[in-house]
Design an enzyme around this catalytic site. Structure first.
Site, PDB file in Angstrom:
ATOM      1  N   CYS A  48       7.811 -20.896  23.421  1.00  0.00           N
ATOM      2  CA  CYS A  48       7.186 -20.856  22.098  1.00  0.00           C
ATOM      3  C   CYS A  48       8.161 -20.239  21.089  1.00  0.00           C
ATOM      4  O   CYS A  48       8.790 -19.225  21.366  1.00  0.00           O
ATOM      5  CB  CYS A  48       5.900 -20.035  22.148  1.00  0.00           C
ATOM      6  SG  CYS A  48       5.036 -20.031  20.564  1.00  0.00           S
ATOM      7  N   CYS A  52       5.685 -13.161  18.912  1.00  0.00           N
ATOM      8  CA  CYS A  52       4.589 -12.218  19.208  1.00  0.00           C
ATOM      9  C   CYS A  52       5.050 -11.259  20.325  1.00  0.00           C
ATOM     10  O   CYS A  52       5.316 -11.704  21.457  1.00  0.00           O
ATOM     11  CB  CYS A  52       3.350 -12.985  19.641  1.00  0.00           C
ATOM     12  SG  CYS A  52       2.977 -14.406  18.563  1.00  0.00           S
ATOM     13  N   CYS A  55       3.750 -11.372  23.983  1.00  0.00           N
ATOM     14  CA  CYS A  55       3.499 -12.639  24.673  1.00  0.00           C
ATOM     15  C   CYS A  55       4.584 -13.058  25.660  1.00  0.00           C
ATOM     16  O   CYS A  55       5.754 -13.209  25.305  1.00  0.00           O
ATOM     17  CB  CYS A  55       3.294 -13.761  23.662  1.00  0.00           C
ATOM     18  SG  CYS A  55       2.740 -15.284  24.471  1.00  0.00           S
ATOM     19  N   CYS A  92     -11.216 -23.741  27.984  1.00  0.00           N
ATOM     20  CA  CYS A  92     -10.382 -23.391  26.844  1.00  0.00           C
ATOM     21  C   CYS A  92      -8.933 -23.782  27.120  1.00  0.00           C
ATOM     22  O   CYS A  92      -8.307 -23.247  28.040  1.00  0.00           O
ATOM     23  CB  CYS A  92     -10.511 -21.887  26.600  1.00  0.00           C
ATOM     24  SG  CYS A  92      -9.502 -21.340  25.227  1.00  0.00           S
ATOM     25  N   CYS A 124     -12.994 -25.698  24.007  1.00  0.00           N
ATOM     26  CA  CYS A 124     -12.288 -24.815  23.088  1.00  0.00           C
ATOM     27  C   CYS A 124     -10.799 -25.113  23.196  1.00  0.00           C
ATOM     28  O   CYS A 124     -10.310 -25.370  24.301  1.00  0.00           O
ATOM     29  CB  CYS A 124     -12.565 -23.364  23.480  1.00  0.00           C
ATOM     30  SG  CYS A 124     -11.643 -22.181  22.492  1.00  0.00           S
ATOM     31  N   CYS A 184     -13.487 -18.777  17.304  1.00  0.00           N
ATOM     32  CA  CYS A 184     -13.320 -17.733  18.310  1.00  0.00           C
ATOM     33  C   CYS A 184     -12.125 -16.909  17.840  1.00  0.00           C
ATOM     34  O   CYS A 184     -11.010 -17.430  17.772  1.00  0.00           O
ATOM     35  CB  CYS A 184     -13.045 -18.371  19.666  1.00  0.00           C
ATOM     36  SG  CYS A 184     -12.520 -17.197  20.937  1.00  0.00           S
ATOM     37  N   ARG A 256     -16.254 -11.345  24.347  1.00  0.00           N
ATOM     38  CA  ARG A 256     -15.624 -11.753  25.611  1.00  0.00           C
ATOM     39  C   ARG A 256     -14.642 -10.695  26.114  1.00  0.00           C
ATOM     40  O   ARG A 256     -13.691 -10.337  25.408  1.00  0.00           O
ATOM     41  CB  ARG A 256     -14.921 -13.105  25.420  1.00  0.00           C
ATOM     42  CG  ARG A 256     -14.290 -13.669  26.696  1.00  0.00           C
ATOM     43  CD  ARG A 256     -13.921 -15.145  26.547  1.00  0.00           C
ATOM     44  NE  ARG A 256     -15.070 -15.918  26.153  1.00  0.00           N
ATOM     45  CZ  ARG A 256     -15.192 -16.567  24.989  1.00  0.00           C
ATOM     46  NH1 ARG A 256     -14.198 -16.571  24.138  1.00  0.00           N
ATOM     47  NH2 ARG A 256     -16.293 -17.221  24.694  1.00  0.00           N
TER      48      ARG A 256
END
Ligand code: SAM
Ligand code: DTB
Ligand code: SF4
Length: 317
Positions: A48, A52, A55, A92, A124, A184, A256
């Site tokens: 990616c 972040c 991550c 998801c 999702c 979400c 969640r």
């Protein structure tokens, strides 16, 4: 809408009072014995371009994540069927993308959405930034929910991610909402943020109108190679306080208990359920990080005399 001071006052209540209030609100809107099982599928893993700091999938950090191209639609559907057989009602699908680009890959995601929807599951996706047309295509294909986390307070966000802004995040949330998708959105605890950052994070979520239908609370999975690899573990009661405050602020939303459960005791998870968490991710893996696994989760729910939610069992008042 509550002010920052009001949210802080709730968050800082004596623990028994906070839990009592949260458990009361929980019972007013939900069957407190039900836990929704969701399953994550990493449909495109690693490499990616974003930075972040938490991550494992960012291309900028040397982690053990194996980069994998977009999964085939058939394989995703096999995963969804297995998840459904194991009690999950929501599937998801997550992609390590900065944003969606038109083309074959997005077309394939649309087919995945259609296929999972065809199984009768809640669908999702979490694909990074999307524009209006893309959000509408997802909605038309049968997608129910878009996950896009604000992660933390505005101030702390800038310390952990530099490749996009908090406002980029909020704009995407607005776009998916306008396309008619459920939202979400939640965040991560244990990244070195202060209590004040956590209060502001919750406050930012309350500013989303309508409120997000799901609020995932993740505990950081500190991953070797990422800048947050050595983050100090989150004190367990801090997690419970945040779950309880989220439950009070978002009475009719799913709260969640998301990433980080392999580092939690069963007793801590039970306390989170009592504080109002009513959904979790089951399976051996989150996107790339380990997770307790479905047999553990079924045993836990059984040991607590609770039930895995079978359909739309919410009793919204
Ligand atoms: N790339 C898309 C995005 O960022 O929106 C979708 C996938 S991304 C992995 C989904 C969410 O997972 C992030 O927003 C973050 O809140 C959470 N996450 C990522 N790494 C994590 C970690 N190590 N521990 C806890 N949560 C994490
Ligand atoms: C969310 O809030 N947590 C999930 C889901 N939304 C997409 C992702 C957790 C990822 C944990 C790190 C990993 O597995 O790579
Ligand atoms: Fe990429 Fe999402 Fe990970 Fe950020 S959280 S590096 S955008 S996969």
């Amino acid at each position: 809408m509550r002010t920052v001071d009001e949210i802080r006052a709730l968050h800082d209540l004596p623990f028994p009072e906070l839990l009592y209030r949260a458990a009361t609100v929980h019972r007013e809107h939900w069957d407190a014995q039900d836990i929704q099982f969701c399953t994550l599928d990493s449909i495109k893993t690693g490499a990616c371009p974003e930075d972040c700091s938490y991550c494992p999938q960012s291309a900028r950090y040397a982690t053990e994540v194996k980069v994998e191209p977009l999964k085939e639609v058939e394989r995703v559907l096999e995963g969804a069927k297995a998840a459904q057989a194991a009690g999950s009602t929501r599937y998801c699908m997550g992609a390590a993308w900065r944003e969606v680009r038109e083309g074959e890959q997005f077309d394939a995601v649309i087919d995945m959405v259609k296929g999972v929807k065809g199984l009768g599951m809640e669908v999702c996706v979490t694909l990074g930034m999307v524009n209006k047309d893309q959000a509408l295509r997802l909605k038309d294909a049968g997608c129910d929910v878009y996950n896009h986390n604000i992660d933390s307070s505005r101030e702390f966000y800038e310390k952990i991610i530099t490749t996009r802004t908090y406002d980029d995040r909020l704009n995407t949330l607005k776009t998916v909402r306008e396309a008619g998708l459920e939202v979400c959105s939640g965040g991560i605890l244990g990244m070195g943020e202060t209590q004040e950052d956590r209060i502001h994070f919750l406050h930012e979520l309350t500013k989303l109108e309508p409120a997000p239908e799901s609020v995932p609370i993740n505990q950081l999975v500190a991953t070797e190679g990422t800048p947050l690899a050595d983050a100090k573990p989150l004190p367990p009661f801090d997690l419970v306080r945040m779950i309880a405050t989220a439950r009070i602020l978002f009475p009719t939303s799913r709260v969640r208990l998301s990433a980080g459960r392999t580092a939690m005791t069963d007793e801590l998870q039970a306390l989170c359920f009592f504080a109002g968490a009513n959904s979790l991710f089951t399976g051996d893996k989150l996107l790339t990080a380990p997770n307790p696994g479905q047999s553990h989760d079924h045993s836990l729910v059984q040991a607590l005399g609770m039930k895995v939610e079978r359909g739309a069992a919410a009793v919204h008042a």
